[in-house]
Write a protein that holds these residues in place. Structure first.
Motif, PDB file in Angstrom:
ATOM      1  N   TYR A  72      43.223 -12.801 -15.412  1.00  0.00           N
ATOM      2  CA  TYR A  72      42.001 -13.408 -14.855  1.00  0.00           C
ATOM      3  C   TYR A  72      40.803 -13.052 -15.725  1.00  0.00           C
ATOM      4  O   TYR A  72      39.951 -13.899 -16.011  1.00  0.00           O
ATOM      5  CB  TYR A  72      41.790 -12.921 -13.424  1.00  0.00           C
ATOM      6  N   TYR A  73      40.748 -11.789 -16.137  1.00  0.00           N
ATOM      7  CA  TYR A  73      39.658 -11.334 -16.989  1.00  0.00           C
ATOM      8  C   TYR A  73      39.681 -12.130 -18.298  1.00  0.00           C
ATOM      9  O   TYR A  73      40.691 -12.220 -18.970  1.00  0.00           O
ATOM     10  CB  TYR A  73      39.838  -9.840 -17.285  1.00  0.00           C
ATOM     11  N   GLY A  74      38.570 -12.718 -18.637  1.00  0.00           N
ATOM     12  CA  GLY A  74      38.496 -13.446 -19.898  1.00  0.00           C
ATOM     13  C   GLY A  74      38.582 -14.953 -19.751  1.00  0.00           C
ATOM     14  O   GLY A  74      38.356 -15.680 -20.723  1.00  0.00           O
ATOM     15  N   ILE A  75      38.918 -15.470 -18.565  1.00  0.00           N
ATOM     16  CA  ILE A  75      38.920 -16.919 -18.376  1.00  0.00           C
ATOM     17  C   ILE A  75      37.473 -17.376 -18.186  1.00  0.00           C
ATOM     18  O   ILE A  75      36.810 -16.980 -17.219  1.00  0.00           O
ATOM     19  CB  ILE A  75      39.751 -17.339 -17.144  1.00  0.00           C
ATOM     20  N   PRO A  76      36.932 -18.186 -19.076  1.00  0.00           N
ATOM     21  CA  PRO A  76      35.554 -18.645 -18.922  1.00  0.00           C
ATOM     22  C   PRO A  76      35.465 -19.855 -17.985  1.00  0.00           C
ATOM     23  O   PRO A  76      36.423 -20.618 -17.836  1.00  0.00           O
ATOM     24  CB  PRO A  76      35.156 -19.034 -20.343  1.00  0.00           C
ATOM     25  N   GLU A  77      34.331 -20.021 -17.382  1.00  0.00           N
ATOM     26  CA  GLU A  77      34.139 -21.147 -16.450  1.00  0.00           C
ATOM     27  C   GLU A  77      34.374 -22.489 -17.135  1.00  0.00           C
ATOM     28  O   GLU A  77      34.900 -23.421 -16.517  1.00  0.00           O
ATOM     29  CB  GLU A  77      32.720 -21.095 -15.875  1.00  0.00           C
ATOM     30  N   ARG A  78      34.031 -22.567 -18.406  1.00  0.00           N
ATOM     31  CA  ARG A  78      34.149 -23.850 -19.113  1.00  0.00           C
ATOM     32  C   ARG A  78      35.588 -24.313 -19.269  1.00  0.00           C
ATOM     33  O   ARG A  78      35.830 -25.473 -19.618  1.00  0.00           O
ATOM     34  CB  ARG A  78      33.487 -23.753 -20.492  1.00  0.00           C
ATOM     35  N   PHE A  79      36.563 -23.432 -19.007  1.00  0.00           N
ATOM     36  CA  PHE A  79      37.969 -23.824 -19.098  1.00  0.00           C
ATOM     37  C   PHE A  79      38.436 -24.590 -17.861  1.00  0.00           C
ATOM     38  O   PHE A  79      39.570 -25.049 -17.806  1.00  0.00           O
ATOM     39  CB  PHE A  79      38.848 -22.605 -19.344  1.00  0.00           C
ATOM     40  N   LYS A  80      37.570 -24.671 -16.865  1.00  0.00           N
ATOM     41  CA  LYS A  80      37.745 -25.577 -15.723  1.00  0.00           C
ATOM     42  C   LYS A  80      39.073 -25.377 -14.973  1.00  0.00           C
ATOM     43  O   LYS A  80      39.818 -26.339 -14.726  1.00  0.00           O
ATOM     44  CB  LYS A  80      37.601 -27.025 -16.178  1.00  0.00           C
ATOM     45  N   TYR A  81      39.331 -24.130 -14.603  1.00  0.00           N
ATOM     46  CA  TYR A  81      40.488 -23.884 -13.741  1.00  0.00           C
ATOM     47  C   TYR A  81      40.162 -24.372 -12.326  1.00  0.00           C
ATOM     48  O   TYR A  81      39.021 -24.217 -11.867  1.00  0.00           O
ATOM     49  CB  TYR A  81      40.865 -22.398 -13.762  1.00  0.00           C
ATOM     50  N   PRO A  82      41.125 -24.989 -11.645  1.00  0.00           N
ATOM     51  CA  PRO A  82      40.864 -25.590 -10.331  1.00  0.00           C
ATOM     52  C   PRO A  82      40.274 -24.581  -9.347  1.00  0.00           C
ATOM     53  O   PRO A  82      40.691 -23.412  -9.302  1.00  0.00           O
ATOM     54  CB  PRO A  82      42.249 -26.062  -9.876  1.00  0.00           C
ATOM     55  N   GLU A  83      39.320 -25.044  -8.564  1.00  0.00           N
ATOM     56  CA  GLU A  83      38.672 -24.245  -7.506  1.00  0.00           C
ATOM     57  C   GLU A  83      37.894 -23.054  -8.070  1.00  0.00           C
ATOM     58  O   GLU A  83      37.635 -22.087  -7.352  1.00  0.00           O
ATOM     59  CB  GLU A  83      39.705 -23.764  -6.478  1.00  0.00           C
ATOM     60  N   TRP A  84      37.469 -23.143  -9.322  1.00  0.00           N
ATOM     61  CA  TRP A  84      36.782 -22.014  -9.953  1.00  0.00           C
ATOM     62  C   TRP A  84      35.502 -21.629  -9.206  1.00  0.00           C
ATOM     63  O   TRP A  84      35.275 -20.465  -8.880  1.00  0.00           O
ATOM     64  CB  TRP A  84      36.469 -22.335 -11.409  1.00  0.00           C
ATOM     65  N   LYS A  85      34.651 -22.621  -8.943  1.00  0.00           N
ATOM     66  CA  LYS A  85      33.366 -22.324  -8.300  1.00  0.00           C
ATOM     67  C   LYS A  85      33.561 -21.805  -6.882  1.00  0.00           C
ATOM     68  O   LYS A  85      32.861 -20.889  -6.447  1.00  0.00           O
ATOM     69  CB  LYS A  85      32.483 -23.573  -8.310  1.00  0.00           C
ATOM     70  N   THR A  86      34.516 -22.368  -6.167  1.00  0.00           N
ATOM     71  CA  THR A  86      34.801 -21.886  -4.812  1.00  0.00           C
ATOM     72  C   THR A  86      35.303 -20.450  -4.855  1.00  0.00           C
ATOM     73  O   THR A  86      34.881 -19.603  -4.067  1.00  0.00           O
ATOM     74  CB  THR A  86      35.861 -22.776  -4.141  1.00  0.00           C
ATOM     75  N   ALA A  87      36.188 -20.174  -5.786  1.00  0.00           N
ATOM     76  CA  ALA A  87      36.761 -18.832  -5.897  1.00  0.00           C
ATOM     77  C   ALA A  87      35.697 -17.788  -6.232  1.00  0.00           C
ATOM     78  O   ALA A  87      35.724 -16.667  -5.710  1.00  0.00           O
ATOM     79  CB  ALA A  87      37.868 -18.822  -6.947  1.00  0.00           C
ATOM     80  N   CYS A  88      34.768 -18.140  -7.100  1.00  0.00           N
ATOM     81  CA  CYS A  88      33.752 -17.183  -7.529  1.00  0.00           C
ATOM     82  C   CYS A  88      32.814 -16.770  -6.396  1.00  0.00           C
ATOM     83  O   CYS A  88      32.145 -15.738  -6.485  1.00  0.00           O
ATOM     84  CB  CYS A  88      32.949 -17.755  -8.694  1.00  0.00           C
ATOM     85  N   LYS A  89      32.774 -17.548  -5.334  1.00  0.00           N
ATOM     86  CA  LYS A  89      31.951 -17.190  -4.170  1.00  0.00           C
ATOM     87  C   LYS A  89      32.630 -16.122  -3.310  1.00  0.00           C
ATOM     88  O   LYS A  89      31.978 -15.508  -2.467  1.00  0.00           O
ATOM     89  CB  LYS A  89      31.677 -18.434  -3.324  1.00  0.00           C
ATOM     90  N   GLU A  90      33.925 -15.934  -3.514  1.00  0.00           N
ATOM     91  CA  GLU A  90      34.687 -14.951  -2.746  1.00  0.00           C
ATOM     92  C   GLU A  90      34.565 -13.580  -3.412  1.00  0.00           C
ATOM     93  O   GLU A  90      34.971 -13.399  -4.551  1.00  0.00           O
ATOM     94  CB  GLU A  90      36.150 -15.375  -2.665  1.00  0.00           C
ATOM     95  N   LEU A  91      34.010 -12.607  -2.699  1.00  0.00           N
ATOM     96  CA  LEU A  91      33.792 -11.283  -3.267  1.00  0.00           C
ATOM     97  C   LEU A  91      35.076 -10.471  -3.368  1.00  0.00           C
ATOM     98  O   LEU A  91      35.232  -9.658  -4.270  1.00  0.00           O
ATOM     99  CB  LEU A  91      32.747 -10.522  -2.435  1.00  0.00           C
ATOM    100  N   ASN A  92      35.989 -10.678  -2.429  1.00  0.00           N
ATOM    101  CA  ASN A  92      37.265  -9.975  -2.478  1.00  0.00           C
ATOM    102  C   ASN A  92      38.095 -10.568  -3.614  1.00  0.00           C
ATOM    103  O   ASN A  92      38.485 -11.735  -3.583  1.00  0.00           O
ATOM    104  CB  ASN A  92      37.995 -10.124  -1.141  1.00  0.00           C
ATOM    105  N   LYS A  93      38.341  -9.739  -4.636  1.00  0.00           N
ATOM    106  CA  LYS A  93      38.989 -10.262  -5.845  1.00  0.00           C
ATOM    107  C   LYS A  93      40.418 -10.733  -5.592  1.00  0.00           C
ATOM    108  O   LYS A  93      40.884 -11.689  -6.215  1.00  0.00           O
ATOM    109  CB  LYS A  93      38.958  -9.204  -6.947  1.00  0.00           C
ATOM    110  N   SER A  94      41.134 -10.077  -4.704  1.00  0.00           N
ATOM    111  CA  SER A  94      42.496 -10.504  -4.402  1.00  0.00           C
ATOM    112  C   SER A  94      42.488 -11.893  -3.769  1.00  0.00           C
ATOM    113  O   SER A  94      43.282 -12.768  -4.136  1.00  0.00           O
ATOM    114  CB  SER A  94      43.175  -9.502  -3.477  1.00  0.00           C
ATOM    115  N   LYS A  95      41.565 -12.101  -2.827  1.00  0.00           N
ATOM    116  CA  LYS A  95      41.434 -13.420  -2.199  1.00  0.00           C
ATOM    117  C   LYS A  95      40.971 -14.458  -3.211  1.00  0.00           C
ATOM    118  O   LYS A  95      41.377 -15.625  -3.156  1.00  0.00           O
ATOM    119  CB  LYS A  95      40.467 -13.352  -1.021  1.00  0.00           C
ATOM    120  N   ARG A  96      40.136 -14.032  -4.137  1.00  0.00           N
ATOM    121  CA  ARG A  96      39.669 -14.947  -5.187  1.00  0.00           C
ATOM    122  C   ARG A  96      40.845 -15.445  -6.017  1.00  0.00           C
ATOM    123  O   ARG A  96      40.947 -16.634  -6.333  1.00  0.00           O
ATOM    124  CB  ARG A  96      38.649 -14.250  -6.089  1.00  0.00           C
ATOM    125  N   MET A  97      41.765 -14.526  -6.365  1.00  0.00           N
ATOM    126  CA  MET A  97      42.942 -14.937  -7.131  1.00  0.00           C
ATOM    127  C   MET A  97      43.789 -15.930  -6.343  1.00  0.00           C
ATOM    128  O   MET A  97      44.326 -16.893  -6.895  1.00  0.00           O
ATOM    129  CB  MET A  97      43.798 -13.712  -7.497  1.00  0.00           C
TER     130      MET A  97
END
Length: 219
Positions: A72-97
């Motif tokens: 996960y570390y190192g994936i930039p936003e510009r690589f457009k992984y699905p649900e990226w913006k939604t995931a980044c709002k989740e503070l719990n990193k496990s839930k974000r994954m």
């Protein structure tokens, strides 16, 4: 025998799969192949490129499963992984994954996605190496570990090493490079993981353990 492709981010992950995971899965009657990310030959790529490789493998072998071992570390936003913006709002990193992995699965073609098991390593592969300080000490004398007390404290602060934070200056790989003289990621990473053993890795790293269970139980 069940067949699983593990798409590896780089040579460190590939060697880890070959040395540690493959023997384990063979005992479970599961055959694994470990291709690198094709577009880069190793190294994270935009989702569209990874998705193409995933779907190509699934189409090529209509009974095999495909999973990923990427950081996960190192994936930039510009690589457009699905649900990226939604995931980044989740503070719990496990839930974000989990949000990101679900998005990846749902973005794969509907007729293929039931054989896709997405996995993102939180935060990066090197986090697994903080599972047992004794393994590190047996390979690097305490006298050669820079700021040993700080190094030791990392293990105390993070009972689950997957939670070691992802700031650029304090990611697991950066900590290893700082504290361990002559640490070589590709050479030493798989060796340290092998010496730690899957039993301890699974006990300490909960998401990693769940990923292995998902592979064991896929059908």
């Amino acid at each position: 025998m069940k067949r699983v492709f593990i798409i590896c981010e780089g040579p460190t992950e590939k060697e880890f799969c070959k040395d540690v995971l493959e023997p384990f899965f063979i005992e479970k009657n599961i055959s694994v192949q470990m291709p690198l990310i094709k577009k880069s030959g190793g190294g994270i790529v935009p989702w569209v490129n990874l998705k193409n490789q995933i779907e190509t493998l699934l189409k090529h072998d209509n009974s095999a499963f495909v999973t990923t071992l990427i950081d996960y570390y190192g994936i930039p936003e510009r690589f457009k992984y699905p649900e990226w913006k939604t995931a980044c709002k989740e503070l719990n990193k496990s839930k974000r994954m989990s949000i990101l992995e679900k998005g990846m699965k749902n973005d794969v073609a509907e007729n293929l996605r039931n054989r896709f098991l997405p996995y993102l390593q939180l935060h990066e592969f090197e986090g697994l190496l903080f599972s047992d300080i004794n393994v590190l000490k047996s390979n690097f004398p305490v006298s050669e570990i820079k700021d040993y007390q700080i190094f030791e404290k990392i293990f105390e602060e993070y009972p689950n090493p997957e939670e070691i934070n992802d700031r650029p200056e304090s990611a697991p790989s950066k900590r290893l490079l700082y504290h361990l003289k002559d640490y070589d990621k590709v050479v030493m990473g798989p060796i340290l993981a092998h010496e730690t053993g899957l039993t301890i890795l699974r006990e300490k790293c909960l998401r990693f353990n769940q990923w292995l269970e998902n592979i064991e139980n896929c059908s």
